[in-house]
Scaffold this active site. Structure first.
Site, short mmCIF file in Angstrom:
data_model
loop_
_atom_site.label_atom_id
_atom_site.label_comp_id
_atom_site.label_asym_id
_atom_site.label_seq_id
_atom_site.Cartn_x
_atom_site.Cartn_y
_atom_site.Cartn_z
N ARG A 1 60.55 37.90 60.69
CA ARG A 1 59.98 39.07 60.04
C ARG A 1 60.80 40.32 60.37
O ARG A 1 61.02 41.18 59.52
CB ARG A 1 58.52 39.25 60.45
CG ARG A 1 57.60 38.20 59.82
CD ARG A 1 56.17 38.49 60.04
NE ARG A 1 55.80 39.79 59.53
CZ ARG A 1 54.71 40.44 59.93
NH1 ARG A 1 53.91 39.88 60.84
NH2 ARG A 1 54.41 41.62 59.45
N ASP B 1 56.60 47.32 59.50
CA ASP B 1 57.98 47.08 59.05
C ASP B 1 58.94 48.25 59.27
O ASP B 1 60.14 48.10 59.10
CB ASP B 1 57.99 46.65 57.58
CG ASP B 1 57.35 47.66 56.64
OD1 ASP B 1 56.74 47.24 55.63
OD2 ASP B 1 57.43 48.88 56.92
N GLY C 1 48.37 50.05 48.30
CA GLY C 1 48.94 48.78 48.69
C GLY C 1 48.22 48.05 49.80
O GLY C 1 48.83 47.34 50.59
N HIS D 1 48.77 49.30 63.39
CA HIS D 1 48.94 47.91 63.84
C HIS D 1 50.24 47.71 64.62
O HIS D 1 50.73 46.58 64.74
CB HIS D 1 48.86 46.96 62.63
CG HIS D 1 47.50 46.95 62.00
ND1 HIS D 1 47.28 46.53 60.72
CD2 HIS D 1 46.30 47.33 62.47
CE1 HIS D 1 45.99 46.66 60.44
NE2 HIS D 1 45.37 47.14 61.48
N1 APR Z 1 52.03 48.03 44.87
C1 APR Z 1 50.78 48.28 45.35
N2 APR Z 1 49.97 47.32 45.85
C2 APR Z 1 50.45 46.06 45.84
C3 APR Z 1 51.73 45.73 45.34
C4 APR Z 1 52.54 46.79 44.85
N3 APR Z 1 53.76 46.58 44.38
N4 APR Z 1 51.92 44.38 45.47
C5 APR Z 1 50.77 43.89 46.02
N5 APR Z 1 49.90 44.90 46.23
C6 APR Z 1 48.56 44.83 46.83
C7 APR Z 1 47.85 43.50 46.69
O1 APR Z 1 47.12 43.45 45.46
C8 APR Z 1 46.94 43.49 47.90
O2 APR Z 1 45.66 44.03 47.58
O3 APR Z 1 48.73 45.03 48.21
C9 APR Z 1 47.63 44.45 48.90
C10 APR Z 1 48.17 43.77 50.14
O4 APR Z 1 47.07 43.31 50.86
P1 APR Z 1 47.29 42.47 52.20
O5 APR Z 1 48.31 41.45 52.00
O6 APR Z 1 45.93 42.05 52.65
O7 APR Z 1 47.91 43.54 53.21
P2 APR Z 1 47.17 44.66 54.07
O8 APR Z 1 46.00 45.21 53.36
O9 APR Z 1 48.21 45.60 54.51
O10 APR Z 1 46.68 43.79 55.32
C11 APR Z 1 46.04 44.43 56.38
O11 APR Z 1 46.08 42.43 57.70
O12 APR Z 1 47.32 40.57 58.09
C12 APR Z 1 46.90 41.74 58.65
O13 APR Z 1 47.88 43.12 60.30
C13 APR Z 1 48.06 42.67 58.99
O14 APR Z 1 48.30 45.04 58.58
C14 APR Z 1 47.90 43.81 58.02
C15 APR Z 1 46.43 43.79 57.70
#
Ligand code: APR
Length: 253
Positions: free
Chosen positions: A72, A106, A191, A121
Site C-alpha cells: 500500500r 495515503d 468520497g 486514521h
Molecule cells: N469520487 C468520490 N467518491 C468515490 C469515488 C470518486 N471518484 N470513487 C468511489 N467513491 C466512493 C464510493 O462510492 C464509496 O462510498 O468512495 C467511498 C469509499 O468508501 P470506503 O471504501 O468505505 O472508504 P472510506 O469511507 O474512506 O472508509 C473509511 O474504513 O477501511 C477503513 O480505515 C479505513 O479510513 C478507512 C475507513
C-alpha cells in the site's frame, strides 16, 4: 454531471460561510489510482480486514501485515494528487477558517499542498514501534526489512502508524475534528461511505450544529437523505466545479 445545479439557498451559504470543513475518504483518491475499501473492487471485497488491519492480525502474522502495508505504501507513493485534492487546497484561502479532516492514510492531501490536515486514521508514511511508540519513515523501514517488520531498539516491532480496526483514534485529533465539525457552517463530505465510526459521526455533528452539509459521492451513503446538497459524481470532477462556484459566490457577493 450537468445535473450539478446549486440552489440559491446553498449559494447563500457559500457567500456567508466563515468556518468550513472538508471531510474525505478513500473515494477522493480513487481517481489517483488507489483502491477504495468498500463497494465494487474495494480492498475489503478482495481481502479480509481481520487478517490485515487489526492488532490481532499483526500479532498472529506480523510479516503478512507488514508486506501488505509495504505494498500500500508503494502504491500510494506511486500515485499523484488529483484535481479534487488540488481544489481542496484552495479552500484554505476561501474561508477565514478551514479544516481538512481525512480518513485517508495515503498522504495525497499533504502532497497536494494541504496544511493543517487532521489525519484521523494515521498515516502510511510512518511506522511506529508497537511497544515504545518511536516513529520512523515507513519507506526506509521497508527498504531495510521488506519481509518482516524491523525490530526497535527497545525490542518492540515497528508497525504502520495507521489506526487499525478495534483501536482508538488519537483523542487529540478526534476531539479537534469534532470541535471543527460542531462549529462549522459549511461541511463537505467527499468520497466516503460514511459507515466507519467515530469518523462518520462528524457528518451528524455538523448537521446537528446547523451547518450546510454537502455530499460528493457517485454512490448514496447512509447520510444522503440528511445532507443539504448531494452531488452524485466523482470527486475529481465535482470538487473543482464546486470550488469554482464557491469562489464565484464569494468574490461576486
Ligand atoms: N469520487 C468520490 N467518491 C468515490 C469515488 C470518486 N471518484 N470513487 C468511489 N467513491 C466512493 C464510493 O462510492 C464509496 O462510498 O468512495 C467511498 C469509499 O468508501 P470506503 O471504501 O468505505 O472508504 P472510506 O469511507 O474512506 O472508509 C473509511 O474504513 O477501511 C477503513 O480505515 C479505513 O479510513 C478507512 C475507513
Amino acid at each position: 454531471m450537468d445535473t450539478f445545479e446549486i440552489p440559491d439557498e446553498i449559494r447563500e451559504h457559500f457567500r456567508a460561510a466563515r468556518r468550513a470543513v472538508a471531510f474525505s475518504g478513500a473515494g477522493v483518491s480513487h481517481e489517483s489510482g488507489l483502491d477504495t475499501f468498500r463497494g465494487a473492487g474495494g480492498l475489503w471485497e478482495r481481502m479480509r480486514p481481520e487478517e490485515l488491519a487489526t492488532p490481532e492480525a499483526f500479532r498472529a502474522d506480523p510479516g503478512k501485515v507488514w508486506r501488505w502495508y509495504a505494498w500500500r505504501h508503494q502504491t500510494a507513493a506511486g500515485a499523484r494528487p488529483n484535481p479534487a485534492h488540488l481544489a481542496l487546497v484552495r479552500w484554505e484561502t476561501l474561508f477565514p477558517s478551514f479544516t481538512l479532516i481525512t480518513q485517508n492514510v495515503d498522504g495525497l492531501h499533504a502532497r497536494a499542498g494541504s496544511r493543517g490536515l487532521l489525519e484521523l486514521h494515521g498515516t502510511l508514511l510512518e511506522a511506529r514501534c508497537h511497544r515504545c511508540g518511536k516513529r520512523r519513515d515507513l519507506g526506509e523501514a521497508v527498504a531495510e526489512s521488506p519481509e518482516e517488520p524491523p525490530v526497535c531498539a527497545c525490542g518492540g516491532r515497528f508497525r504502520p502508524a495507521v489506526v487499525w480496526f478495534g483501536e482508538s483514534l488519537d483523542p487529540r485529533v478526534l476531539s479537534r475534528g469534532q470541535d471543527e465539525a460542531a462549529s462549522c457552517d459549511l461541511f463537505l463530505s467527499v468520497g466516503t461511505s460514511s459507515t466507519v465510526y467515530p469518523a462518520a459521526g462528524l457528518i451528524e455533528l455538523a448537521h446537528r450544529a446547523g451547518a450546510c452539509v454537502i455530499e460528493v459521492n457517485p454512490e448514496p451513503t447512509p447520510f444522503s437523505r440528511l445532507v443539504d446538497l448531494r452531488i452524485g459524481a466523482p470527486a475529481g470532477e465535482a470538487v473543482p466545479r464546486l470550488t469554482e462556484e464557491i469562489e464565484r459566490c464569494r468574490t461576486r457577493g
